[in-house]
Design an enzyme around this catalytic site. Structure first.
Site, mmCIF file in Angstrom:
data_model
loop_
_atom_site.group_PDB
_atom_site.id
_atom_site.type_symbol
_atom_site.label_atom_id
_atom_site.label_comp_id
_atom_site.label_asym_id
_atom_site.label_seq_id
_atom_site.Cartn_x
_atom_site.Cartn_y
_atom_site.Cartn_z
ATOM 1 N N SER A 69 0.908 -1.395 -0.044
ATOM 2 C CA SER A 69 -0.057 0.077 -0.100
ATOM 3 C C SER A 69 0.952 1.276 0.097
ATOM 4 O O SER A 69 1.448 1.611 -0.886
ATOM 5 C CB SER A 69 -0.662 -0.109 1.293
ATOM 6 O OG SER A 69 -2.074 0.984 1.150
ATOM 7 N N ASP A 102 -9.624 -3.739 -5.335
ATOM 8 C CA ASP A 102 -9.024 -2.783 -4.484
ATOM 9 C C ASP A 102 -9.918 -1.774 -4.020
ATOM 10 O O ASP A 102 -9.854 -0.777 -5.168
ATOM 11 C CB ASP A 102 -7.523 -2.835 -4.332
ATOM 12 C CG ASP A 102 -6.887 -2.485 -3.322
ATOM 13 O OD1 ASP A 102 -7.309 -1.590 -2.591
ATOM 14 O OD2 ASP A 102 -5.680 -2.743 -3.147
ATOM 15 N N HIS A 124 -8.116 -5.047 -1.260
ATOM 16 C CA HIS A 124 -6.806 -4.403 -0.620
ATOM 17 C C HIS A 124 -6.302 -5.540 0.209
ATOM 18 O O HIS A 124 -5.050 -5.514 0.369
ATOM 19 C CB HIS A 124 -7.153 -3.055 -0.084
ATOM 20 C CG HIS A 124 -6.094 -2.400 0.293
ATOM 21 N ND1 HIS A 124 -5.224 -1.824 -0.688
ATOM 22 C CD2 HIS A 124 -5.379 -2.061 1.412
ATOM 23 C CE1 HIS A 124 -4.231 -1.242 -0.205
ATOM 24 N NE2 HIS A 124 -4.180 -1.195 1.147
#
Length: 680
Positions: free
Chosen positions: A533, A618, A653
């Site tokens: 991330s 995501d 995610h």
């Protein structure tokens, strides 16, 4: 098999008189068949290039899985007449939520078997489970896409019936009012921002739900929760740098919502209730590392806040827990977490003793006020996660549960942990936590995996990992660089790694890596880096700055197209990020972002071996960021190193759902590292 070659379609992006050409902008067209084709081609190429590791990946997966107790269960906790337990059954991927009335010897009542709900689903995740105060009803929320958009449902616990009430497009959280008829929940807008709090009455259609609060400032999002006392319901409205809390009595759903303290830029605070007062942790009055104040419920504004725990320049106050006769603090000093017990009766205090050189300690789940028992958690790089019960009066400790490591091979004494300090280029000292097998020698030939994050004030503490043993036992050293952008060394450590200081995050990581090489822990030929991330942004930046420093990189769901994303307020979560990265509509932020944005700074040069991963659904980092980055790297890089890109076509995610499915992603990453290490 040749690597995929993405088509180029020129797109000119002009801001502040600056022109950027993005040849892969078209990849954000989620419904475009060409996008799906490209992602599938990259998946096929990744599978082909890793085919020689398939057997090893399976071996790693089975090895990792074998360390877990399949029929494990959570530590039971007591709440409102029942003991609550979350457990797993052998051979199944998902949890079973259950409870027992009054004593653990009583018969189990299954609240929710997620294995049944997940049947036939490629992805399934339960967001939350909440039981009404009369213990007769329950809400549960689920997401079957991985986009963190949950549907709330209701169950009658007396009959087992799933009720007709359904509420879609929520954050998944539900808070029961004390009347057992109403819940409060949060809806998301088209950009997935939590922006509205609604009240739902059981037995009515969700279209009739009452809008309680609408957060119109798109840099804020909302949360709803009940106080530990169960007497008040709060709506928290927060940005990166400001908070506003409002409340009603939990048994008066139609009461007027009162504000504790109206929002003020750079004023952060959160609230807990005890007796006739609110206890508040805040950065008011320049309390950079936070302090605790209290105020009367009748007039809770900032002008009435009285210090309980004053600000300390060298100690970051991270949290607190109130008991009838004790106040317990989570403090961070020189990077290490400490738990301080204050006896309110005689005003004495003491700390819990911890001995590892680097570790994580935290206040656990403590639902009762009138008790002398504190639950807390502890883990380190060599010690599995443990939950303890501490008698605050007698000062005695009892181990309640420790994570089991099966397989018969793990002994904590076989592993060594250290904490060392690297000198950054501006003179600051960057802490590094390390762990390795006692038989692993530090040398230029030793492989080392360096992990980093460094954003949002999130601190990556030293904690145990079952999975990590698979590389430690194969001769890797594992290290965490506690870089700026996190709060490891206090609030200033975070402030010095955000906005126009963001490059400190990247340079700290690079300087930590160079220090490890200088100290002969490893060498560039055997040095690897990993981050996900915002940590994926870190990976993208450091390989642009220092492509020769690392032999391999693993970038998980990486945020790499910083400028384009932050200019697009239609992309989920962008507006709430301005306080972290800056608003590129302002030229100084635009210029600074562009100077480090990984996608914008890919050049024709050699890069290390790289594995990139994403999820098609995501909600945090859109799939097209890593897809575009991969395509541009393929176009420009001048080396013959591996560049692999893997998209999970059914997740978001957080990766694959299920208890063990995600281990396959870990196995792929470790197989990649081992493969690259053998190529050296």
């Amino acid at each position: 098999m040749k690597p995929p070659k993405a088509k180029k379609t020129e797109k000119i992006l002009e801001v502040h008189g600056d022109r950027r050409i993005d040849n892969y902008f078209w990849m954000n067209e989620r419904e475009n068949p060409a996008v799906t084709q490209y992602l599938e081609e990259e998946n096929a190429y990744c599978d082909f290039m890793m085919k020689d590791t398939e057997k090893f990946q399976q071996e790693l997966f089975e090895e990792m899985k074998s360390r877990y107790k399949e029929d494990d269960q959570s530590l039971p906790y007591f709440f409102n007449k029942y003991w609550y337990i979350v457990r797993f059954e052998t051979g199944k991927e998902y949890p079973v939520f259950s409870r027992k009335f009054e004593t653990l010897e009583n018969e189990e009542e299954i609240l929710l078997d997620v294995n049944i709900l997940a049947e036939g689903q490629k992805f399934f995740e339960v967001g939350s489970v909440a039981v009404s105060m009369d213990n007769k009803l329950m809400t549960f929320s689920s997401d079957n896409m991985g986009r963190r958009i949950y549907t709330i449902q209701f169950k009658n616990l007396e009959t087992g019936e799933i009720l007709q009430d359904q509420i879609a497009n929520t954050t998944g959280k539900a808070v029961w009012a004390n009347d057992n008829r109403h819940i409060f929940y949060i809806r998301k807008d088209k950009n997935l921002r939590a922006f509205q709090v609604y009240m739902h009455e059981l037995g009515t259609d969700s279209s009739q739900d009452v809008l309680v609060f609408h957060e119109k400032d798109d840099t804020f999002d909302v949360n709803v929760f009940k106080s530990k006392s169960l007497e008040y319901i709060f709506i928290s409205s927060s940005s990166t740098v400001s908070d506003e809390q409002r409340f009603i009595p939990a048994d008066q759903v139609l009461a007027e919502w009162k504000i504790v303290q109206p929002r003020t830029k750079d004023l952060e605070y959160s609230v807990e209730h005890f007796g006739d007062e609110f206890y508040i942790i805040t950065n008011a009055d320049k309390a950079t590392n936070f302090k605790i104040v209290k105020t009367k419920l009748s007039n809770p504004g900032i002008e009435n806040w009285k210090d309980v725990i004053p600000h300390q320049k060298e100690v970051l106050l991270e949290g607190f827990e109130i008991f009838k006769n004790y106040l317990v603090l989570e403090e961070r000093k020189e990077g290490l977490l400490q738990i301080k017990i204050i006896d309110s009766q005689n005003n004495t205090s003491h700390y819990l003793p911890f001995s590892d050189p680097t570790y994580t300690a935290y206040i656990g789940l403590n639902l009762e006020f009138d008790t002398e028992k504190l639950r807390y958690g502890y883990t380190s790089l060599t010690q599995p996660s443990s939950t303890f019960e501490y008698d605050m009066k007698q000062r005695t400790t009892k181990l309640l549960k420790q994570q089991e490591v099966l397989g018969g091979k793990f002994l904590a004494e076989n592993y060594i942990s250290e904490r060392i300090w690297a000198k950054a280029r501006d003179g600051k000292k960057v802490p590094i936590s390390l762990v390795y097998h006692k038989d692993t020698k530090k040398s230029a030939e030793t492989p080392l995996l360096l992990y980093g994050y460094g954003s949002y004030g999130h601190t990556v503490d030293a904690s145990f990992s079952n999975v990590r043993l698979s590389i430690l036992d194969r001769g890797f050293i594992y290290a965490i660089a506690h870089i700026r952008g996190g709060e490891y060394l206090g609030r200033e450590w975070y402030e010095d790694g955000k906005l126009l200081h963001k490059k400190n995050t990247f340079f700290d990581f690079i300087d930590a890596a160079k220090f490890l090489v200088e100290e002969n822990y490893t060498s560039p030929k055997h040095l690897y880096a990993m981050g996900g991330s915002a940590g994926g942004l870190l990976m993208g930046a450091v390989v642009n700055y220092e492509p020769e420093l690392f032999n391999g990189i693993v970038a998980q769901v990486p945020f790499v197209d910083v400028v384009t994303t932050m200019l697009d307020e239609e992309i989920p979560l962008t507006t709430g990020e301005f306080d972290e990265w800056g608003n590129p509509k302002k030229k100084n932020y635009y210029d600074y972002m562009k100077s480090y944005s990984p996608y914008d700074n890919v050049e024709a040069k050699n890069y290390p071996h790289i594995l990139i991963s994403t999820g098609l659904h995501d909600s945090q980092v859109q799939y097209w960021e890593p897809a575009k980055w991969t395509a541009k790297l393929r176009e420009l890089k001048t080396d013959s190193h591996l560049l692999l890109f893997k998209t999970d076509m059914s997740s978001g995610h957080g990766g694959a759902s299920g208890r063990f499915e995600s281990l396959k992603e870990d196995a792929l990453e470790y197989a990649f590292l081992m493969k690259v290490e053998k190529l050296t």
